[in-house]
Motif scaffolding. Sequence first.
Motif, PDB file in Angstrom:
ATOM      1  N   LEU A 141       0.805  -1.214   0.000  1.00  0.00           N
ATOM      2  CA  LEU A 141       0.000   0.000   0.000  1.00  0.00           C
ATOM      3  C   LEU A 141       0.843   1.273   0.000  1.00  0.00           C
ATOM      4  N   VAL A 142       2.003   1.227   0.659  1.00  0.00           N
ATOM      5  CA  VAL A 142       2.837   2.426   0.750  1.00  0.00           C
ATOM      6  C   VAL A 142       3.869   2.472  -0.365  1.00  0.00           C
ATOM      7  N   TRP A 143       4.643   1.394  -0.497  1.00  0.00           N
ATOM      8  CA  TRP A 143       5.730   1.419  -1.483  1.00  0.00           C
ATOM      9  C   TRP A 143       5.203   1.302  -2.915  1.00  0.00           C
ATOM     10  N   GLU A 144       4.393   0.273  -3.174  1.00  0.00           N
ATOM     11  CA  GLU A 144       3.935   0.048  -4.541  1.00  0.00           C
ATOM     12  C   GLU A 144       2.864   1.052  -4.973  1.00  0.00           C
ATOM     13  N   ALA A 145       1.812   1.196  -4.187  1.00  0.00           N
ATOM     14  CA  ALA A 145       0.685   2.037  -4.603  1.00  0.00           C
ATOM     15  C   ALA A 145       0.997   3.528  -4.497  1.00  0.00           C
ATOM     16  N   LEU A 146       1.829   3.917  -3.521  1.00  0.00           N
ATOM     17  CA  LEU A 146       2.114   5.341  -3.322  1.00  0.00           C
ATOM     18  C   LEU A 146       3.462   5.738  -3.918  1.00  0.00           C
ATOM     19  N   PHE A 147       4.556   5.249  -3.319  1.00  0.00           N
ATOM     20  CA  PHE A 147       5.888   5.617  -3.800  1.00  0.00           C
ATOM     21  C   PHE A 147       6.138   5.097  -5.212  1.00  0.00           C
ATOM     22  N   GLY A 148       5.630   3.892  -5.496  1.00  0.00           N
ATOM     23  CA  GLY A 148       5.845   3.298  -6.815  1.00  0.00           C
ATOM     24  C   GLY A 148       5.197   4.069  -7.934  1.00  0.00           C
ATOM     25  N   ASN A 149       4.229   4.906  -7.607  1.00  0.00           N
ATOM     26  CA  ASN A 149       3.548   5.703  -8.624  1.00  0.00           C
ATOM     27  C   ASN A 149       4.063   7.130  -8.713  1.00  0.00           C
ATOM     28  N   PHE A 150       4.545   7.686  -7.586  1.00  0.00           N
ATOM     29  CA  PHE A 150       4.798   9.123  -7.564  1.00  0.00           C
ATOM     30  C   PHE A 150       6.232   9.536  -7.234  1.00  0.00           C
ATOM     31  N   VAL A 151       7.025   8.651  -6.649  1.00  0.00           N
ATOM     32  CA  VAL A 151       8.397   9.025  -6.281  1.00  0.00           C
ATOM     33  C   VAL A 151       9.371   8.450  -7.309  1.00  0.00           C
ATOM     34  N   PRO A 152      10.071   9.304  -8.069  1.00  0.00           N
ATOM     35  CA  PRO A 152      10.923   8.841  -9.169  1.00  0.00           C
ATOM     36  C   PRO A 152      11.929   7.764  -8.791  1.00  0.00           C
ATOM     37  N   GLY A 153      12.702   7.977  -7.722  1.00  0.00           N
ATOM     38  CA  GLY A 153      13.711   6.992  -7.347  1.00  0.00           C
ATOM     39  C   GLY A 153      13.119   5.664  -6.930  1.00  0.00           C
ATOM     40  N   ALA A 154      12.009   5.721  -6.182  1.00  0.00           N
ATOM     41  CA  ALA A 154      11.370   4.497  -5.706  1.00  0.00           C
ATOM     42  C   ALA A 154      10.740   3.714  -6.842  1.00  0.00           C
ATOM     43  N   ARG A 155      10.316   4.393  -7.895  1.00  0.00           N
ATOM     44  CA  ARG A 155       9.654   3.725  -9.014  1.00  0.00           C
ATOM     45  C   ARG A 155      10.570   2.709  -9.687  1.00  0.00           C
ATOM     46  N   THR A 156      11.884   2.985  -9.656  1.00  0.00           N
ATOM     47  CA  THR A 156      12.831   2.055 -10.273  1.00  0.00           C
ATOM     48  C   THR A 156      12.836   0.710  -9.563  1.00  0.00           C
ATOM     49  N   LEU A 157      12.546   0.713  -8.258  1.00  0.00           N
ATOM     50  CA  LEU A 157      12.552  -0.517  -7.464  1.00  0.00           C
ATOM     51  C   LEU A 157      11.135  -1.027  -7.197  1.00  0.00           C
ATOM     52  N   SER A 158      10.209  -0.678  -8.065  1.00  0.00           N
ATOM     53  CA  SER A 158       8.819  -1.095  -7.915  1.00  0.00           C
ATOM     54  C   SER A 158       8.502  -2.242  -8.867  1.00  0.00           C
ATOM     55  N   VAL A 159       7.994  -3.343  -8.318  1.00  0.00           N
ATOM     56  CA  VAL A 159       7.603  -4.480  -9.148  1.00  0.00           C
ATOM     57  C   VAL A 159       6.518  -4.064 -10.139  1.00  0.00           C
ATOM     58  N   GLU A 214      -0.704   4.613 -24.763  1.00  0.00           N
ATOM     59  CA  GLU A 214       0.477   5.089 -24.042  1.00  0.00           C
ATOM     60  C   GLU A 214       0.536   4.471 -22.654  1.00  0.00           C
ATOM     61  N   VAL A 215       1.528   3.625 -22.449  1.00  0.00           N
ATOM     62  CA  VAL A 215       1.793   3.044 -21.130  1.00  0.00           C
ATOM     63  C   VAL A 215       3.220   3.410 -20.768  1.00  0.00           C
ATOM     64  N   THR A 216       3.407   4.075 -19.664  1.00  0.00           N
ATOM     65  CA  THR A 216       4.746   4.529 -19.294  1.00  0.00           C
ATOM     66  C   THR A 216       5.273   3.727 -18.108  1.00  0.00           C
ATOM     67  N   SER A 217       6.558   3.458 -18.162  1.00  0.00           N
ATOM     68  CA  SER A 217       7.230   2.765 -17.066  1.00  0.00           C
ATOM     69  C   SER A 217       8.532   3.480 -16.759  1.00  0.00           C
ATOM     70  N   ALA A 218       8.893   3.514 -15.485  1.00  0.00           N
ATOM     71  CA  ALA A 218      10.123   4.180 -15.080  1.00  0.00           C
ATOM     72  C   ALA A 218      11.351   3.328 -15.371  1.00  0.00           C
ATOM     73  N   VAL A 219      11.132   2.094 -15.815  1.00  0.00           N
ATOM     74  CA  VAL A 219      12.238   1.150 -16.021  1.00  0.00           C
ATOM     75  C   VAL A 219      12.176   0.604 -17.439  1.00  0.00           C
ATOM     76  N   ALA A 220      13.317   0.544 -18.099  1.00  0.00           N
ATOM     77  CA  ALA A 220      13.388  -0.052 -19.438  1.00  0.00           C
ATOM     78  C   ALA A 220      13.171  -1.554 -19.333  1.00  0.00           C
ATOM     79  N   LEU A 221      12.655  -2.157 -20.408  1.00  0.00           N
ATOM     80  CA  LEU A 221      12.321  -3.579 -20.372  1.00  0.00           C
ATOM     81  C   LEU A 221      13.504  -4.485 -20.018  1.00  0.00           C
ATOM     82  N   PRO A 222      14.694  -4.304 -20.618  1.00  0.00           N
ATOM     83  CA  PRO A 222      15.817  -5.189 -20.233  1.00  0.00           C
ATOM     84  C   PRO A 222      16.136  -5.117 -18.736  1.00  0.00           C
TER      85      PRO A 222
END
Length: 240
Positions: free
Chosen positions: A167-185, A202-210
């Motif tokens: 609820l905190v990391w994935e739903a909140l930080f994973g959506n809105f905090v740039p650095g945390a998004r990189t470590l979001s499943v 348009e689907v955006t992800s903070a992480v490249a597929l590889p």
Amino acid sequence: MYDPTVARLTYRALLGRRRALILCVLPALLLAIALLLRLSGVADDSVATNLLGGFALATLVPLIGVIVGTGAIGPEIDDGSIVYLLSKPLKRSTIILTKLTVAVGVTFLFAALPVLLAGLIMVGGSQQIAVAFAIGTIVASVAYCALFLLLGTVSRNAVIIGLVYALVWEALFGNFVPGARTLSVQQWGLALVDRIVGSGVEVTSAVALPTAGILLAVVTVAGTWYAVERLKVLTLAGEE
């Protein structure tokens, strides 16, 4: 590496009446929203993408992962019934891999399948949205199950920790905090979705597929390996 007895016990624990009812709540809510959007005539590719990415992949999938991943082994450790399995001539890796396989199967039933159905209800086969998010859900679910299965072996508060993470990391930080998004499943799953959907969506992800693929593999393999090691420690503690 798969034991039918362990699988049967795990299925029984995960699909008991109370836990099954809990597992049905979020998928039912997702399908109800999808049907409402379709009947109201506002469901289009953009709306479907926002719902499946913003609610399904960001909230439903990690929460189902928490319930299933921790429930696959945590209660057995808490009440001591894990001793029954540890007393059998089974490799600890077989126990963990069997439980992981069952957890992924249950997560597919309560997360990936509802996501696919919700997408089809809203937009049918348009832009492969339903299929893309279902595949992204499956891949993310494997990592979640491995992560939360590990959590179930290391803490008696696995459910609480897992809920905070979801609820905190994935739903909140994973959506809105740039650095945390990189470590979001969730973001790793979205990277795969972005590759599969049609060019008109348009689907955006903070992480490249590889990078996402490597991180998913690392979390799954490392989580599974360490869960096996934790189970070996439990065995030694019991023998002592």
